[in-house]
Design an enzyme around this catalytic site. Structure first.
Site, mmCIF file in Angstrom:
data_model
loop_
_atom_site.group_PDB
_atom_site.id
_atom_site.type_symbol
_atom_site.label_atom_id
_atom_site.label_comp_id
_atom_site.label_asym_id
_atom_site.label_seq_id
_atom_site.Cartn_x
_atom_site.Cartn_y
_atom_site.Cartn_z
ATOM 1 N N SER A 1 2.236 6.783 3.379
ATOM 2 C CA SER A 1 2.525 6.993 1.987
ATOM 3 C C SER A 1 3.612 7.991 1.734
ATOM 4 C CB SER A 1 1.270 7.437 1.305
ATOM 5 O OG SER A 1 1.553 8.052 0.125
ATOM 6 N N ALA B 1 2.051 2.052 4.448
ATOM 7 C CA ALA B 1 3.037 2.684 3.603
ATOM 8 C C ALA B 1 3.894 3.614 4.393
ATOM 9 C CB ALA B 1 2.341 3.478 2.529
ATOM 10 N N GLU C 1 0.839 -1.195 0.000
ATOM 11 C CA GLU C 1 0.000 0.000 0.000
ATOM 12 C C GLU C 1 0.870 1.239 0.000
ATOM 13 O OE1 GLU C 1 -0.749 0.338 4.821
ATOM 14 O OE2 GLU C 1 -2.179 -0.735 3.572
ATOM 15 N N SER C 2 0.268 2.346 -0.354
ATOM 16 C CA SER C 2 0.909 3.642 -0.330
ATOM 17 C C SER C 2 2.061 3.721 -1.321
ATOM 18 C CB SER C 2 1.356 3.951 1.096
ATOM 19 O OG SER C 2 1.634 5.299 1.227
ATOM 20 N N TYR C 3 3.289 3.999 -0.837
ATOM 21 C CA TYR C 3 4.415 4.145 -1.760
ATOM 22 C C TYR C 3 4.776 2.824 -2.430
ATOM 23 C CZ TYR C 3 8.497 6.575 -3.632
ATOM 24 O OH TYR C 3 9.414 7.173 -4.466
#
Length: 596
Positions: free
Chosen positions: A595, A586, A153-155
């Site tokens: 993120s 993230a 997830e995120s980055y």
């Protein structure tokens, strides 16, 4: 370790990322500790809990994830309580998959660098991860022919496409006697994939969610900054994973919410945080996980390399400072090629996340061209429909699918969907893997798509699951105490009830295992199980302490199976493991973690 799926889950966040590469140093499922001269990474593997004994072939999947906050706060088999005891996560992803958690890039989590050798670009990051996998498969050759799914997830929205592309290129250059790696799919939650669409989405999302008044001075300042952002994006051209002028747009939005010593939580706009954090103190379990993973006994139990001199931390400043990716193209440019190679991809979004919000994800899909069409276009001016999901009488979200790409929006979910809804996220995974509960046993979930039931799924309901096992134990305990209150003959009643109920459980589960066959299902009939946001934001009461309830491994299950078939088990065949762990959020805006 045999299973139906081995999944590699990748984590990263707004402050750092977690994924392992370069040097395999320590593996928790092997007793020996490795020693390497240079950098070292750390991995954690969790084997699945269910295996059909009558299968004559191995259909195994590896699920790769970026590391420990995903393992202990999202998709792993355990969650932490305030007193550092572990409870089962009813919705963990290991029921039909082997999970491989990897601290990556080097320097995050339990991994470390001995020099200033942090990764600086996404291409080398992916190449180093391939090196890690090569060394991993050298140590665990039994996994090399398994199906591989990569999730985060995120980055991780940047990491995962780069890693998948690197694996594809590696397979193309294989020698005649080399083994091709079977990457069967990617899952990215609230991903930082296309900076252009994501930066542009901050203001529309903030207006829609009431974070920002469109007529306020703060909105005017943010709109002005967005114009500067768009100009800078044109200047950098195809290179623009991280643009300072665009980051300032989010900062201005958050500044307007800093009132009375509070700030809105950028990972869940329904919540507030301190004005210096604006969500970085979230989720509430993070301080608990940090202190737990710094305990000397836990570090020793996890077999952490002794050369690691600093304690576990969610975000690594060194990684964040160095991974600027100034010469890397955004991963959105890699997605069309992967989709055109036939690789299934799921993009899912919690609808209350600001930093990697669903509007940005929907816009990137709408603007992306692959397989001779743009977005979810089926034919000129004909678009794939959005299907409503309903679970147990409540709206769960929507899904949309076309040409190998599936989009899932989770209602009332944050940046970390599995933290809020572990059972719903697991149900999404089962649909993606093609798990059909009717061929396994267990009670199907009441999941409907546009009012119609799809192929049945169930989270933790087949007889061999940890959830089902705990329910049986709870029944035994309740029945025993009722007998005690009636007669006072505790010992005799406990033994009698335990023997009868457990014997019935074994008989029933083994009858259901006969003739098991796994049937693939079309992944666009995905559904979600329910678990309210409050379930894991509160104290998560009423769950059993896992440290006093060891889980049986495959040897024990086979013993029970043999007993059900009429053969006598041999002494010493029962083995128990007290595995602890799992994650993803993230980090520093990177893979299952916070993120960017």
């Amino acid at each position: 370790m045999l299973g139906l799926a081995t999944t590699v889950t990748l984590e990263s966040s707004g402050c750092s990322s977690k994924m392992c590469f370069r040097l395999l140093c320590s593996v928790s499922s092997r007793p020996a500790r490795g020693t390497f001269v240079e950098d070292a990474c750390w991995v954690y593997i969790i084997s699945h809990t269910f295996f059909p004994f009558n299968m004559t072939w191995r259909v195994v999947n590896i699920f790769i994830s970026l590391s420990m906050d995903g393992a202990l706060m999202e998709i792993g088999p355990y969650r932490l309580q305030d007193d550092h005891t572990l409870i089962y996560n009813n919705g963990s992803w290991d029921e039909f998959a082997n999970l491989l958690f990897v601290d990556q890039p080097v320097g995050t989590g339990f991994s470390y660098v001995s020099t200033d050798s942090y990764v600086r670009e996404l291409g080398p990051m992916a190449d180093q991860f391939v090196t890690f996998l090569e060394r991993w498969f050298n140590v665990f050759p039994e996994y090399e022919r398994d199906d591989i799914y990569i999730a985060g997830e995120s980055y991780a929205g940047q990491y995962i496409p780069y890693i998948a592309d690197a694996i594809v290129r590696r397979n193309e250059k294989l020698s005649a006697n080399g083994t091709s790696w079977n990457v069967q799919g990617l899952l990215i939650g609230n991903g930082w994939i296309s900076p252009l669409e994501q930066y542009r989405s901050y203001l529309p999302f903030s207006y829609k969610e009431g974070v920002l008044d469109k007529n306020s001075d703060g909105a005017k300042a943010a709109e002005s900054q967005l114009s500067k952002c768009m100009s800078k994006l044109k200047e950098v051209g195809k290179f623009g994973v991280h643009v300072d002028e665009c980051e300032r747009v989010l900062e201005l939005i958050l500044d307007t919410t800093k009132v009375d010593g509070k700030c809105i939580n950028m990972y869940d706009v329904r919540l507030e945080d301190t004005p210096d954090a604006c969500g970085m103190n979230w989720p509430p379990d993070i301080s608990l996980v940090t202190s737990y993973l710094r305990r000397p006994d836990v570090v020793k139990a996890l077999n952490i390399n002794e050369d690691k001199t600093t304690g576990w931390r969610e975000c690594s400043p060194g990684v964040g400072r160095n991974l600027q990716a100034t010469e890397s193209v955004p991963s959105v440019q890699l997605l069309p090629g992967l989709l055109e190679r036939g690789m299934p991809i799921v993009l899912f979004s919690g609808d209350k996340d600001l930093i990697c919000n669903h509007i940005g994800t929907e816009d990137l899909i709408h603007n992306m061209t692959w397989l001779n069409a743009t977005g979810f276009e089926l034919s000129p001016d004909v678009w794939a429909p959005r299907h409503n999901w309903e679970f147990e009488g409540s709206a769960a979200g929507i899904y949309q699918q076309a040409r190998n790409l599936t989009y899932v929006k989770f209602y009332n979910a944050s940046h970390m969907v599995p933290f809020d809804f572990p059972r719903r996220s697991r149900d999404m995974l089962d649909r993606f893997l093609g798990i059909d509960i009717t061929s396994i046993g267990g009670d199907p979930a009441d999941s409907r798509i546009d009012g119609l039931k799809g192929a049945p799924t169930s989270v933790g309901a087949h007889p061999n699951s940890t959830t089902a096992e705990e329910k049986e134990k709870e029944k035994i305990k309740i029945a025993a105490w009722e007998a005690y209150y009636k007669s006072g003959e505790v010992a005799l009643v406990v033994v009698a009830i335990a023997a009868s109920l457990w014997g019935f459980f074994i008989w029933r589960s083994k009858r259901r295992e006969k003739g098991l066959e796994y049937k693939g299902i079309y992944p666009n009939l995905e559904s979600f199980s329910s678990a309210s946001l409050a379930t894991f934001r509160g104290k998560r009461r009423g769950r059993m302490d896992v440290e006093s309830a060891p889980r049986p491994d495959e040897a024990e299950l086979e013993t029970l199976y043999n007993a059900a078939e009429g053969s006598d088990p041999q002494d010493g065949e029962e083995n128990f493991s007290d595995g602890k762990g799992d994650n993803e959020k993230a980090q520093s805006h990177a893979g299952m973690g916070k993120s960017r």
